[in-house]
Write a protein that holds these residues in place. Structure first.
Motif, PDB file in Angstrom:
ATOM      1  N   ASP A   1       0.820  -1.212   0.000  1.00 51.19           N
ATOM      2  CA  ASP A   1       0.000   0.000   0.000  1.00 51.19           C
ATOM      3  C   ASP A   1       0.855   1.263   0.000  1.00 51.19           C
ATOM      4  OD1 ASP A   1      -2.341  -1.494   0.184  1.00 51.19           O
ATOM      5  OD2 ASP A   1      -2.565  -1.211   2.349  1.00 51.19           O
TER       6      ASP A   1
ATOM      7  N   TYR B   1      -4.524   1.831  -2.878  1.00 52.64           N
ATOM      8  CA  TYR B   1      -4.231   2.691  -1.731  1.00 52.64           C
ATOM      9  C   TYR B   1      -3.920   4.117  -2.164  1.00 52.64           C
ATOM     10  CZ  TYR B   1      -2.323   4.166   2.774  1.00 52.64           C
ATOM     11  OH  TYR B   1      -2.085   4.830   3.954  1.00 52.64           O
TER      12      TYR B   1
ATOM     13  N   TYR C   1      -8.072   4.876  -1.616  1.00 51.38           N
ATOM     14  CA  TYR C   1      -8.164   4.908  -0.156  1.00 51.38           C
ATOM     15  C   TYR C   1      -8.214   6.344   0.379  1.00 51.38           C
ATOM     16  CZ  TYR C   1      -6.747   4.344   4.726  1.00 51.38           C
ATOM     17  OH  TYR C   1      -6.675   4.404   6.096  1.00 51.38           O
TER      18      TYR C   1
END
Length: 242
Positions: A138, A228, A232
């Protein structure tokens, strides 16, 4: 703080931004001992100050001052050659490294250096931290690479950082026999990377005490990193080093 002629020569909006960044960088230095990333006066945080139509500046802590004694006014301002522009104290001994990164990686807005225990232990071995955690995929898009050995005092460390990270997705490099340096969109982003690199260095070390960590397939690393960095959170995770 009364501005020196060097800083007074800049437009008022640049001077105002310098004062804002001084306060920000001072506050972010408190995060390093809070997360156990430094001891005594080691480590430093800097942030770029962009100067429209001119050479950018950087704000960094003064050399050898304890964290409890840092104030916004004590933060020093340098140009991207590492020369003092404003401040009453000598800049951090790592200023030349920070300045070189800003010179050669224009997308970088913040740089952090620590001697956090586990990340520095990997640096002492000259061994990259393998990407065996989804958190690493990530945050760093792969392993944490090792940079070359370099002495403090000129831009040698900065050159090693840039050479290692220029073609890497990682926002962290472990300079051999020295310790971690991290980069970010701004200083807060670079501090986050410093916290994360210590966490993954510690976790992977512990995992190796139990046996050989299981690798993650490159396709899965790529998928995790893309999600990510682009999905995210609240839209603030775009990679500084895509």
């Amino acid at each position: 703080m009364t501005s020196t002629p060097g800083l007074a020569a800049y437009p008022s909006e640049v001077r105002e931004e310098v004062e804002r960044v001084r306060a920000l960088v001072c506050d972010l230095h408190a995060e390093l001992p809070r997360w156990g990333l430094v001891v005594w006066t080691a480590g430093n945080v800097s942030q770029r100050v962009r100067v429209p139509g001119g050479e950018d500046l950087l704000v960094i802590k003064p050399s050898g001052v304890t964290y409890d004694d840092l104030t916004p006014e004590s933060m020093v301002v340098c140009d991207l050659e590492g020369n003092l522009v404003d401040g009453s104290r000598a800049p951090s001994s790592d200023t030349a490294a920070h300045a070189y990164v800003y010179q050669h990686m224009p997308q970088v807005g913040g740089v952090v250096h620590t001697h956090s225990t586990y990340a520095t232990a990997w640096a002492a071995r000259g061994e990259e931290v393998p990407c065996v955690l989804t958190m690493m995929a990530d945050e760093f898009g792969g392993p944490i690479p090792i940079g070359p050995f370099a002495l403090i005092g000129d831009d040698s460390i900065g050159r090693g950082i840039v050479e290692t990270l220029r073609d890497s997705r990682s926002r962290a490099v472990l300079m051999r026999n020295h310790g971690p340096f991290t980069i970010g969109r701004d200083a807060k982003d670079a501090v986050k990377a410093a916290v994360m690199v210590e966490e993954v260095a510690r976790t992977v070390h512990i995992s190796r005490q139990l046996g050989e960590p299981l690798p993650i397939a490159q396709s899965d690393i790529d998928s995790l990193y893309a999600r990510y960095q682009n999905v995210y959170g609240q839209g603030d995770s775009a990679p500084v080093n895509p």
